[in-house]
Write an enzyme that holds these catalytic residues in place. Sequence first.
Site, mmCIF file in Angstrom:
data_model
loop_
_atom_site.group_PDB
_atom_site.id
_atom_site.type_symbol
_atom_site.label_atom_id
_atom_site.label_comp_id
_atom_site.label_asym_id
_atom_site.label_seq_id
_atom_site.Cartn_x
_atom_site.Cartn_y
_atom_site.Cartn_z
ATOM 1 N N HIS A 1 0.876 -1.031 -0.104
ATOM 2 C CA HIS A 1 0.189 0.003 0.014
ATOM 3 C C HIS A 1 0.696 1.283 -0.010
ATOM 4 C CE1 HIS A 1 -3.799 2.010 0.891
ATOM 5 N NE2 HIS A 1 -3.186 3.097 1.478
ATOM 6 N N TYR B 1 -15.494 5.827 3.177
ATOM 7 C CA TYR B 1 -14.086 5.744 3.204
ATOM 8 C C TYR B 1 -13.751 4.411 3.704
ATOM 9 C CZ TYR B 1 -9.340 6.616 4.924
ATOM 10 O OH TYR B 1 -7.941 6.710 5.073
ATOM 11 N N GLU C 1 -3.282 15.055 10.751
ATOM 12 C CA GLU C 1 -4.184 14.791 9.882
ATOM 13 C C GLU C 1 -5.624 14.769 10.342
ATOM 14 O OE1 GLU C 1 -3.740 10.607 9.045
ATOM 15 O OE2 GLU C 1 -1.507 10.760 8.634
ATOM 16 N N HIS D 1 -3.408 5.313 14.719
ATOM 17 C CA HIS D 1 -4.577 5.290 14.039
ATOM 18 C C HIS D 1 -4.517 4.325 12.677
ATOM 19 C CE1 HIS D 1 -2.349 8.491 12.296
ATOM 20 N NE2 HIS D 1 -2.853 8.335 11.055
ATOM 21 N N HIS E 1 -0.515 3.292 11.540
ATOM 22 C CA HIS E 1 0.609 3.950 11.612
ATOM 23 C C HIS E 1 0.623 5.021 12.799
ATOM 24 C CE1 HIS E 1 -2.111 6.263 8.823
ATOM 25 N NE2 HIS E 1 -1.189 7.108 8.878
ATOM 26 N N HIS F 1 -6.352 13.003 13.814
ATOM 27 C CA HIS F 1 -5.202 12.166 14.253
ATOM 28 C C HIS F 1 -4.037 12.843 14.218
ATOM 29 C CE1 HIS F 1 -8.305 9.459 12.147
ATOM 30 N NE2 HIS F 1 -8.351 8.643 13.449
#
Length: 448
Positions: free
Chosen positions: A301, A359, A350, A380, A344, A374
């Site tokens: 990813h 989402y 963010e 998160h 992460h 976050h």
Amino acid sequence: MTIVQPMTTARTGTAEPGYMTGFGNQFETEALPAALPVGRNSPQRCAYGLYAEQLSGSPFAAPRASNERSWLYRIRPTVAHWGAFRKIDAKLWRTAPCAEVEMPIQPLRWNPIPLPAEDVSFLQGIRTITTAGDAATQSGMATHVYLATRSMVDEVFYNADAEMLFVPQHGALRLATEFGCIDIVPGEIAVIPRGVKFRAELPAGPARGYLCENYGGAFTLPERGPIGANCLANPRDFLTPVASYEDRDAPTRMVVKWGGNLWATELAASPLDVVAWHGNYAPYKYDLRRFSPVGPLLFDHADPSIFTVLTSPSETPGTANIDFVIFPDRWMVAENTFRPPWYHMNVMSEFMGLIYGQYDAKPQGFVPGGFSLHNCMLPHGPDTDAFEGASNAALKPHKLEGTMAFMFETRFPQRVTRYAAELPERQAEYGAYGAKLQKHFNPGKRDP
């Protein structure tokens, strides 16, 4: 430079403003023939009895690549659109630094804030959610939600503290600016540079959306690096309005945000009186659905930076004052890969919102009009439903459709306002969503 002529669309049923295409171009446009001087910026006498005025978005001696300025030819100069200013109530609008409340260090998420029942203009309906950095040092940002049920009437505004990025979520906005008119709907964005006067109108009823104040360097397109010359946000898809003007002698209130406060004065005429202009410091719009995403084609990813639409750079290379990132429709094709965003912790902070759709990392609880935070170095990632679903899904090519989430990401910690902390829409249980993840560890079973 291409000029898009005004047209009538089913979207609003009214004549659309005209636009010029390109990002950061040296534009020129006039609403009356020969209103622009040729071969000079400040002639002894301007055509039609206009005044020449320069609006600078950068220091005079800034390098050519980052020098921003426009020349405006207007009925009256801004200094004539002036008066005795009085400080007015900023209501729920806050400016960094703003330390009103201490929130627990945990993920935060809110449901959509309902539209008010009473008449509220765009200026009256700004609700600050977070602030970061320091507006006085021209670094950092603030995030807001705007709620509007009526147009601004006989009133204009400009922001001396920040550039403004509009992200509509419900309803349309018409931004009547000094440079011309911009229409935006959900799925589109607009940027109004620092110091540009405008009026926010509602052509199709109440409106709600997200707003980012950028105290730092102006938004620009990110470097593509190894991606090369194409994809992401292409310069040709950005639209800047053609000149239009108001020659209207009528009482008008002008509100200015300066030094974190709102100041108001009464004018005898509309200051949206620019008949012609040229330069590269101007408002613009962009359709997020024209973003051309890139992504992993085999496994793993990629970092969300590949979805950056605009960036406000800092003095540290590769570290943004703000990145504006989107998560649009796209194909998921990676093999043997956990496809949603990974778990992460990040040095950046963010703020995320959802314009429409679902989402993929939060299939439940994160709804259009909602938002989450976050912060720097707080953990998160996907919730239980997203993790279990993605861990057990058949990894066939899958297209995410009808979705548009975004993120305002900054190098500064974002402080939550008292208003946001006390909102009944704040999901009190969200901070513990990670505790619901199940233990799957089995030392006797190596293969998944």
